[in-house]
Write a protein that holds these residues in place. Structure first.
Motif, PDB file in Angstrom:
ATOM      1  N   VAL A   1       1.117   0.615  -1.924  1.00 42.53           N
ATOM      2  CA  VAL A   1       2.268  -0.288  -2.004  1.00 42.53           C
ATOM      3  C   VAL A   1       3.514   0.474  -2.466  1.00 42.53           C
ATOM      4  N   LEU A   2       3.334   1.389  -3.408  1.00 45.09           N
ATOM      5  CA  LEU A   2       4.463   2.127  -3.968  1.00 45.09           C
ATOM      6  C   LEU A   2       4.843   3.360  -3.151  1.00 45.09           C
ATOM      7  N   GLY A   3       4.012   3.706  -2.157  1.00 46.19           N
ATOM      8  CA  GLY A   3       4.292   4.890  -1.345  1.00 46.19           C
ATOM      9  C   GLY A   3       4.088   6.192  -2.096  1.00 46.19           C
ATOM     10  N   VAL A   4       3.129   6.211  -3.012  1.00 42.41           N
ATOM     11  CA  VAL A   4       2.847   7.372  -3.849  1.00 42.41           C
ATOM     12  C   VAL A   4       1.793   8.246  -3.168  1.00 42.41           C
ATOM     13  N   LYS A   5       1.995   9.575  -3.228  1.00 47.37           N
ATOM     14  CA  LYS A   5       0.990  10.498  -2.698  1.00 47.37           C
ATOM     15  C   LYS A   5      -0.229  10.446  -3.612  1.00 47.37           C
ATOM     16  N   ASN A   6      -1.347  10.004  -3.060  1.00 51.90           N
ATOM     17  CA  ASN A   6      -2.561   9.802  -3.844  1.00 51.90           C
ATOM     18  C   ASN A   6      -3.739  10.511  -3.185  1.00 51.90           C
ATOM     19  N   HIS A   7      -4.585  11.091  -4.009  1.00 50.41           N
ATOM     20  CA  HIS A   7      -5.800  11.746  -3.547  1.00 50.41           C
ATOM     21  C   HIS A   7      -6.986  10.958  -4.087  1.00 50.41           C
ATOM     22  N   VAL A   8      -7.929  10.649  -3.219  1.00 48.58           N
ATOM     23  CA  VAL A   8      -9.142   9.947  -3.649  1.00 48.58           C
ATOM     24  C   VAL A   8     -10.300  10.924  -3.569  1.00 48.58           C
ATOM     25  N   VAL A   9     -10.966  11.102  -4.687  1.00 48.55           N
ATOM     26  CA  VAL A   9     -12.183  11.907  -4.733  1.00 48.55           C
ATOM     27  C   VAL A   9     -13.317  10.915  -4.887  1.00 48.55           C
ATOM     28  N   ASP A  10     -14.131  10.787  -3.854  1.00 42.51           N
ATOM     29  CA  ASP A  10     -15.221   9.812  -3.868  1.00 42.51           C
ATOM     30  C   ASP A  10     -16.546  10.554  -3.933  1.00 42.51           C
ATOM     31  N   PHE A  11     -17.184  10.490  -5.089  1.00 41.62           N
ATOM     32  CA  PHE A  11     -18.442  11.198  -5.269  1.00 41.62           C
ATOM     33  C   PHE A  11     -19.587  10.584  -4.474  1.00 41.62           C
ATOM     34  N   ASN A  12     -19.375   9.415  -3.901  1.00 46.10           N
ATOM     35  CA  ASN A  12     -20.385   8.835  -3.017  1.00 46.10           C
ATOM     36  C   ASN A  12     -20.342   9.471  -1.637  1.00 46.10           C
ATOM     37  N   GLU A  13     -19.244  10.168  -1.330  1.00 45.76           N
ATOM     38  CA  GLU A  13     -19.075  10.773  -0.009  1.00 45.76           C
ATOM     39  C   GLU A  13     -19.009  12.294  -0.075  1.00 45.76           C
TER      40      GLU A  13
END
Length: 135
Positions: free
Chosen positions: A84-96
């Motif tokens: 929503v805020l247009g922020v550069k975000n990284h997702v680290v998903d330990f399930n994947e």
């Protein structure tokens, strides 16, 4: 009525202190990274960084084996906030990932790779550094 006034005074003092601390952090670093859990602290930090137009990136760690069901909800909310805020975000998903969480927990308990116990072995140094370099 007096207790509400005291609360508002303390809240204002706290916000000013938070602002001062954040300014100090930002002034000492060219770029800032914030880990988002979706809780109050990281959400307030995210809001401050956006409001003050700071150059930053955010990270959300999902699937930490030591966190519970509510964390899944708050982490998903944090990811949605960044969109929503247009922020550069990284997702680290330990399930994947290929990380063997059982091996990480064994190493943690044996204290082979960690200086001290952490609330979240995936996200707190030195664990995060070790796991990043030794998947």
């Amino acid at each position: 009525m007096a207790s509400i006034k005291k609360f508002l005074i303390l809240a204002n003092i706290s916000l000013k202190k938070f602002d001062k601390q954040m300014q100090k952090i930002v002034n000492q670093n060219k770029k800032v990274a914030v880990g988002l859990s979706g809780g109050v602290d990281s959400t307030l930090t995210l809001a401050w960084l956006v409001k003050n137009k700071v150059d930053f990136e955010s990270f959300v760690v999902k699937g930490d084996p030591w966190r519970g069901y509510m964390s899944n909800i708050t982490e998903s909310n944090a990811i949605e906030m960044t969109k929503v805020l247009g922020v550069k975000n990284h997702v680290v998903d330990f399930n994947e990932t290929d990380y063997n969480t059982h091996a990480m927990i064994r190493q943690y308990c044996a204290a082979d790779q960690y200086d001290m116990p952490c609330i979240s072995l995936m996200t707190q140094p030195p664990a995060s550094m070790y796991l990043r370099d030794n998947p």
